[in-house]
Enzyme design. Structure first.
Site, PDB file in Angstrom:
ATOM      1  N   HIS A  65       4.928 -18.764  -7.652  1.00 44.44           N
ATOM      2  CA  HIS A  65       6.031 -18.301  -8.529  1.00 44.44           C
ATOM      3  C   HIS A  65       5.975 -18.930  -9.925  1.00 44.44           C
ATOM      4  O   HIS A  65       6.929 -18.804 -10.685  1.00 44.44           O
ATOM      5  CB  HIS A  65       7.423 -18.599  -7.930  1.00 44.44           C
ATOM      6  CG  HIS A  65       7.633 -18.011  -6.569  1.00 44.44           C
ATOM      7  ND1 HIS A  65       8.857 -17.976  -5.952  1.00 44.44           N
ATOM      8  CD2 HIS A  65       6.788 -17.426  -5.697  1.00 44.44           C
ATOM      9  CE1 HIS A  65       8.757 -17.411  -4.764  1.00 44.44           C
ATOM     10  NE2 HIS A  65       7.495 -17.070  -4.580  1.00 44.44           N
ATOM     11  N   GLU A  90       0.121 -17.962   4.364  1.00 43.27           N
ATOM     12  CA  GLU A  90       0.717 -18.465   3.111  1.00 43.27           C
ATOM     13  C   GLU A  90      -0.055 -19.694   2.623  1.00 43.27           C
ATOM     14  O   GLU A  90      -0.641 -20.427   3.428  1.00 43.27           O
ATOM     15  CB  GLU A  90       2.183 -18.863   3.356  1.00 43.27           C
ATOM     16  CG  GLU A  90       3.120 -17.702   3.633  1.00 43.27           C
ATOM     17  CD  GLU A  90       3.831 -17.174   2.393  1.00 43.27           C
ATOM     18  OE1 GLU A  90       3.472 -17.592   1.269  1.00 43.27           O
ATOM     19  OE2 GLU A  90       4.724 -16.331   2.566  1.00 43.27           O
ATOM     20  N   ASP A  98       0.412 -16.883  -4.250  1.00 40.55           N
ATOM     21  CA  ASP A  98       1.443 -16.362  -3.334  1.00 40.55           C
ATOM     22  C   ASP A  98       1.470 -14.845  -3.369  1.00 40.55           C
ATOM     23  O   ASP A  98       2.298 -14.263  -4.041  1.00 40.55           O
ATOM     24  CB  ASP A  98       2.800 -16.966  -3.744  1.00 40.55           C
ATOM     25  CG  ASP A  98       3.886 -16.696  -2.729  1.00 40.55           C
ATOM     26  OD1 ASP A  98       3.563 -16.277  -1.614  1.00 40.55           O
ATOM     27  OD2 ASP A  98       5.063 -16.888  -3.071  1.00 40.55           O
ATOM     28  N   GLU A 151       8.395  -9.647   1.560  1.00 45.43           N
ATOM     29  CA  GLU A 151       8.687 -10.981   2.101  1.00 45.43           C
ATOM     30  C   GLU A 151       9.530 -11.822   1.147  1.00 45.43           C
ATOM     31  O   GLU A 151      10.378 -12.614   1.579  1.00 45.43           O
ATOM     32  CB  GLU A 151       7.377 -11.718   2.422  1.00 45.43           C
ATOM     33  CG  GLU A 151       7.561 -13.040   3.171  1.00 45.43           C
ATOM     34  CD  GLU A 151       7.816 -14.251   2.286  1.00 45.43           C
ATOM     35  OE1 GLU A 151       8.281 -15.275   2.801  1.00 45.43           O
ATOM     36  OE2 GLU A 151       7.580 -14.169   1.060  1.00 45.43           O
ATOM     37  N   GLU A 152       9.283 -11.659  -0.149  1.00 45.95           N
ATOM     38  CA  GLU A 152       9.923 -12.565  -1.118  1.00 45.95           C
ATOM     39  C   GLU A 152      11.452 -12.561  -1.010  1.00 45.95           C
ATOM     40  O   GLU A 152      12.081 -13.596  -1.165  1.00 45.95           O
ATOM     41  CB  GLU A 152       9.487 -12.214  -2.549  1.00 45.95           C
ATOM     42  CG  GLU A 152       8.015 -12.524  -2.846  1.00 45.95           C
ATOM     43  CD  GLU A 152       7.704 -14.025  -2.817  1.00 45.95           C
ATOM     44  OE1 GLU A 152       8.624 -14.841  -2.741  1.00 45.95           O
ATOM     45  OE2 GLU A 152       6.506 -14.367  -2.852  1.00 45.95           O
ATOM     46  N   HIS A 181       1.832 -11.487   3.140  1.00 48.03           N
ATOM     47  CA  HIS A 181       2.665 -10.492   2.445  1.00 48.03           C
ATOM     48  C   HIS A 181       1.991 -10.082   1.149  1.00 48.03           C
ATOM     49  O   HIS A 181       1.279 -10.881   0.526  1.00 48.03           O
ATOM     50  CB  HIS A 181       4.092 -11.006   2.225  1.00 48.03           C
ATOM     51  CG  HIS A 181       4.218 -12.175   1.295  1.00 48.03           C
ATOM     52  ND1 HIS A 181       4.249 -12.032  -0.077  1.00 48.03           N
ATOM     53  CD2 HIS A 181       4.341 -13.514   1.523  1.00 48.03           C
ATOM     54  CE1 HIS A 181       4.388 -13.227  -0.638  1.00 48.03           C
ATOM     55  NE2 HIS A 181       4.432 -14.147   0.312  1.00 48.03           N
ATOM     56  N   ASP A 196       3.764  -8.445  -1.450  1.00 40.90           N
ATOM     57  CA  ASP A 196       4.655  -8.389  -2.611  1.00 40.90           C
ATOM     58  C   ASP A 196       4.627  -9.724  -3.355  1.00 40.90           C
ATOM     59  O   ASP A 196       4.213 -10.751  -2.796  1.00 40.90           O
ATOM     60  CB  ASP A 196       6.089  -8.048  -2.189  1.00 40.90           C
ATOM     61  CG  ASP A 196       6.703  -9.096  -1.250  1.00 40.90           C
ATOM     62  OD1 ASP A 196       6.008  -9.525  -0.312  1.00 40.90           O
ATOM     63  OD2 ASP A 196       7.859  -9.492  -1.479  1.00 40.90           O
TER      64      ASP A 196
HETATM   65 ZN    ZN Z   1       4.669 -16.216  -0.040  1.00 41.04          ZN
END
Ligand code: ZN
Length: 383
Positions: free
Chosen positions: A358, A162, A102, A136-137, A69, A71
């Site tokens: 994150h 991931e 991520d 995705e988040e 992903h 985003d």
């Molecule tokens: Zn991720």
């Protein structure tokens, strides 16, 4: 040739980090990746109705999907980062910035793997899809579900890129988000006896939630969990008895737990009350203006260690590293829910430590990006 590609790959990863791409706002980055795939001589480059970008290499019968992903979660503590959150700086051999773990390092590795697969002729008898998906988040699985539903892509195998510390992730727990509602009767705050306080009613339910949560914690081995994550209530003023209260429950799921089982659990939990419950739905719009809704029941999935996809990954890893990979499972949910739900054998492998996702000063070793690129490229040769 190898070192030239590696240098380009790392520069590309840096550029990806520099382009901010919060969930639903990925347009600029999506167009950048689309142009890159075109430059890298992908056979086809497409953007679907949601805004997912995917490149195709080859046209053989064995179909392999790599998904990353594009985003990221937002940055709201920029001043506290030791390097610019969108600098894409490399410090002591590590790429820094939001998305470095991520999962923009994986995006770069997989996009360049597509390029290398074509250059080395590894696509013979295969079709390779490099998916760089959006949103995705907040909508785990839904974007890839959209891609598979609308693009005609039917992969035989899926690799979720991931972060896995460059080891093999065989699956992850599922999650459900549940909303429980309780109605009361509004009255003036000075005459509570004339109303029914919805928060007091909810209080009894919260005690049951807590008890069930404790019960999960006591289970040995693989177990689900239950946590109350939010509570809110409505009252016409701060001088009124609340006539509505709702709580949100985060329920983590293990293999075999399905929606029907969850429904039974909830009926039992709320037995004898007039509370109502539902699986919470999250709705939003993609950068293309397409509506997206996530029905928040995401089952657990896991691939067998003896599955041919797992053994192919082990062989490809062993060839590059001279040792077997560690087998792990992720603690978080991924787009793998969409592929595994369709019965597509799914596995995970990606650069970077998922514990840094994150977080402030998120960073990924440059060497791990190169290793993931080599792994994805080499893996294709094992089918
Ligand atoms: Zn991720």
């Amino acid at each position: 040739m190898a070192t030239v590609i590696e240098a380009e790959l790392i520069r590309f990863a840096q550029e990806l980090v520099k382009l901010r791409s919060y969930t639903g706002q990925e347009k600029e980055l999506a167009m950048f990746i689309k142009d890159k795939m075109t430059q890298l001589a992908y056979d086809q480059v497409k953007v679907d109705g949601l805004g997912n970008v995917f490149g195709v290499i080859g046209n053989g019968p064995t179909k392999i999907l790599f998904d990353s992903h594009i985003d990221t979660v937002e940055v709201n503590d920029a001043v506290q980062w030791s390097v610019g959150a969108f600098s894409g700086a490399i410090v002591n051999g590590k790429l820094y910035g939001r998305g470095a773990v991520d999962m923009k390092s994986a995006v770069a590795a997989s996009v360049y793997a597509g390029h290398a697969i074509k250059k080395l002729g590894l696509d013979k008898g295969k079709t390779i899809y490099i998916s760089t998906s959006v949103m995705e988040e907040d909508y785990d699985g839904e974007p890839v579900h959209y891609l598979l539903e609308n693009s005609g892509i039917r992969p035989d195998y899926a690799i979720i890129c991931e972060p896995s510390n460059s080891q093999l992730a065989l699956g992850h727990k599922g999650r459900a988000l549940i909303k429980v509602d309780v109605q009361g009767v509004s009255a003036h705050g000075s005459a509570p006896e004339k109303g029914v306080n919805a928060v007091y009613k909810m209080n009894a339910i919260i005690k049951r939630v807590e008890a069930l949560g404790q019960k999960f914690m006591g289970i040995q081995g693989d177990r689900g969990s239950l946590a109350l994550t939010k509570i809110d209530s409505d009252a016409v003023s701060l001088n009124a008895i609340p006539d509505h209260c709702r709580i949100y429950l985060d329920r983590r799921l293990v293999m075999g737990e399905d929606e029907q089982g969850l429904a039974q659990e909830m009926e039992l939990l709320l037995d004898g009350t007039d509370a109502t419950w539902e699986i919470h739905s999250v709705a939003g719009k993609s950068w293309k203006g397409e509506d997206i809704v996530l029905h928040s029941f995401l089952p657990a999935w896991e691939i067998d260690e003896a599955h041919e996809l797992t053994t192919a990954c082990v062989s490809a890893f062993e060839e590059l590293n001279g040792c077997k990979p560690r087998m792990t499972t992720w603690d978080f949910s991924t787009n793998g829910v969409a592929t595994s739900k369709r019965g597509i054998p799914t596995i995970g492998f990606g650069p970077g430590d998922d514990k840094l996702a994150h977080s402030r000063d998120e960073h990924c070793p440059v060497s791990a990006i190169v290793r993931a690129f080599e792994f994805y490229t080499n893996l294709v040769a094992h089918f």
